[in-house]
Design a protein around this motif. Sequence first.
Motif, PDB file in Angstrom:
ATOM      1  N   TYR A   1       0.906  -1.206   0.049  1.00  0.00           N
ATOM      2  CA  TYR A   1      -0.002   0.137   0.192  1.00  0.00           C
ATOM      3  C   TYR A   1       0.981   1.375   0.003  1.00  0.00           C
ATOM      4  N   VAL A   2       0.461   2.225  -0.534  1.00  0.00           N
ATOM      5  CA  VAL A   2       1.102   3.749  -0.799  1.00  0.00           C
ATOM      6  C   VAL A   2       0.380   4.647   0.003  1.00  0.00           C
TER       7      VAL A   2
ATOM      8  N   PHE B   1      -4.376   6.002   1.574  1.00  0.00           N
ATOM      9  CA  PHE B   1      -3.939   5.183   0.744  1.00  0.00           C
ATOM     10  C   PHE B   1      -4.048   5.980  -0.789  1.00  0.00           C
ATOM     11  N   THR B   2      -2.968   6.003  -1.604  1.00  0.00           N
ATOM     12  CA  THR B   2      -3.129   6.437  -3.019  1.00  0.00           C
ATOM     13  C   THR B   2      -2.984   5.418  -3.810  1.00  0.00           C
ATOM     14  N   GLY B   3      -2.338   4.203  -3.368  1.00  0.00           N
ATOM     15  CA  GLY B   3      -2.208   3.220  -4.419  1.00  0.00           C
ATOM     16  C   GLY B   3      -2.039   1.702  -3.778  1.00  0.00           C
TER      17      GLY B   3
ATOM     18  N   GLU C   1       9.628   3.934  -9.429  1.00  0.00           N
ATOM     19  CA  GLU C   1       9.089   4.914  -9.924  1.00  0.00           C
ATOM     20  C   GLU C   1       7.554   4.925  -9.549  1.00  0.00           C
ATOM     21  N   LYS C   2       6.784   3.857  -9.707  1.00  0.00           N
ATOM     22  CA  LYS C   2       5.420   3.802  -9.514  1.00  0.00           C
ATOM     23  C   LYS C   2       5.217   4.057  -7.993  1.00  0.00           C
ATOM     24  N   LEU C   3       6.047   3.515  -7.251  1.00  0.00           N
ATOM     25  CA  LEU C   3       5.590   3.828  -5.709  1.00  0.00           C
ATOM     26  C   LEU C   3       6.067   5.241  -5.482  1.00  0.00           C
TER      27      LEU C   3
ATOM     28  N   THR D   1       3.935  10.692  -3.808  1.00  0.00           N
ATOM     29  CA  THR D   1       3.850  12.075  -3.935  1.00  0.00           C
ATOM     30  C   THR D   1       2.438  12.698  -4.522  1.00  0.00           C
ATOM     31  N   LYS D   2       1.647  11.788  -4.506  1.00  0.00           N
ATOM     32  CA  LYS D   2       0.215  12.146  -4.772  1.00  0.00           C
ATOM     33  C   LYS D   2      -0.315  13.350  -3.639  1.00  0.00           C
TER      34      LYS D   2
END
Length: 509
Positions: free
Chosen positions: A479-480, A486-488, A498-500, A505-506
């Motif tokens: 989870y991010v 949680f944004t992802g 890169e994806k994380l 940073t969202k």
Amino acid sequence: MATNNILEMRDITKTFPGVKALEDVNLQVKEGEIHALMGENGAGKSTLMKVLSGVYPHGSYTGDILYKGNVCEFKDITNSEKLGIVIIHQELALIPQLSIAENIFLGNEQVKRGVINWNDTIVKTKELLKTVGLNESPNTLISSIGVGKQQLVEIAKALSKEVKLLILDEPTAALNEEDSENLLNLLLAFKKKGITSIMISHKLNEITKVADSITILRDGKTIETLDMVKDNINEDRIIKGMVGRDLTQRYPVREPKIGETILEVKNWNVYHETQDRKVIDDVNMYIRKGEIVGIAGLMGAGRTELAMSLFGKSYGKRISGETLLNGKPVQMNTINQAIDQGLAYVTEDRKHYGLILMDDIKRNITLTGLNKISRNTVVNANQEIIEAERFRTKLNIKTPSILQKTGNLSGGNQQKVVLSKWIFSEPEVLILDEPTRGIDVGAKYEIYTIINQLAMEGKGVLIISSELPELLGMCDRMYVMSEGRFTGEVTREEASQEKLMKYMTKSRG
């Protein structure tokens, strides 16, 4: 013969009861360079720097310290600071209730006719803060700024003492990537001004970025000194020097055997303890048996707050939402309730919250399960010894005895004691907050192996880590978090740094 060494330490030997921490260690540091000191936990790095700075005074060790060609016999840290040798310890020595200005000039007050000149103090503080790139008021209390900024205050304090040789012990251990980058750039800027730095770090990527030379210690002895440019040194070469062998696999291989959902969290909301601000915003998550789940996020994203609020509501107020264990709603309003329900939380701050440093290893290990080794509230001393010895062997805790003070262990071994303590409570779900912070490559591998073993036994494991390679190497799913949400959510197969970072940073936008 002329030399451009600012420092030489010759044949330094330092002994503690039952342990030879340093044996004939030699260190040579050139003027104006960034010199890295590396080695596994317990190799003697911090001890050597405490000898240099006078924390361990002359007479408590054998060997010679030459600074700018002169033999030095420092009785205490004040002696070394007068010559411009300043050490910043891993545990920051700031007073939270005082302002930035008061902390910077504590013990070095700007005095006129016996009275503190606050005008001078504020003006000089502003100059120092500008030098280290910290945009804060000198009157700001230390307690209201984060760890990254506190680290910069420590460096400003060092500069106020006209530092010539700056020693940094794990300066980026508690920092996120952005703060770490700023700190490394600051060291490079100091180098241009002629300041010499000695840096202890376990982060290989940082060392290869800024260091001119590396001295490697192993088991209290000097192994080698490497010239980063001439010797064309890479991370694998450094690891070989540290652990005495090639470590081809940084993360142990595991074939996940994932079962039913063990812990589920629904619509979890948490407010700040003193401010009317939501720090966890409608979080939903689940962990399955045998699964290692990660939480990625920048510092301040809310990862620790989430973990602590789940663990017996040990953080936050106005907490709402639902927790289910094995499909059934459970109440975990206190830490004891959380432990009874099968939750364990390994804190990121093992020294303050994870261990009783003054007590022995044996007592620290059995703390969470005293009921298992007691009858009518009396602890069975023999049973306690048996259990502590079992964990010492199982987790390979390097110590002469389980009666050793926990505070005398290296960071990696202290972390193993914390893990032992919580494994002894026989949890269903383990939350590990920065489980390898400040720990060297070899000890990390051992801790990863323990984590994998717990997953293989069917436990659910949740890892919070600031090191993205660690999450990618260890977790089945991640989870991010950003700004308390949680944004992802990504699986191991689809995850990348890169994806994380994109999710981390969202903003709420």
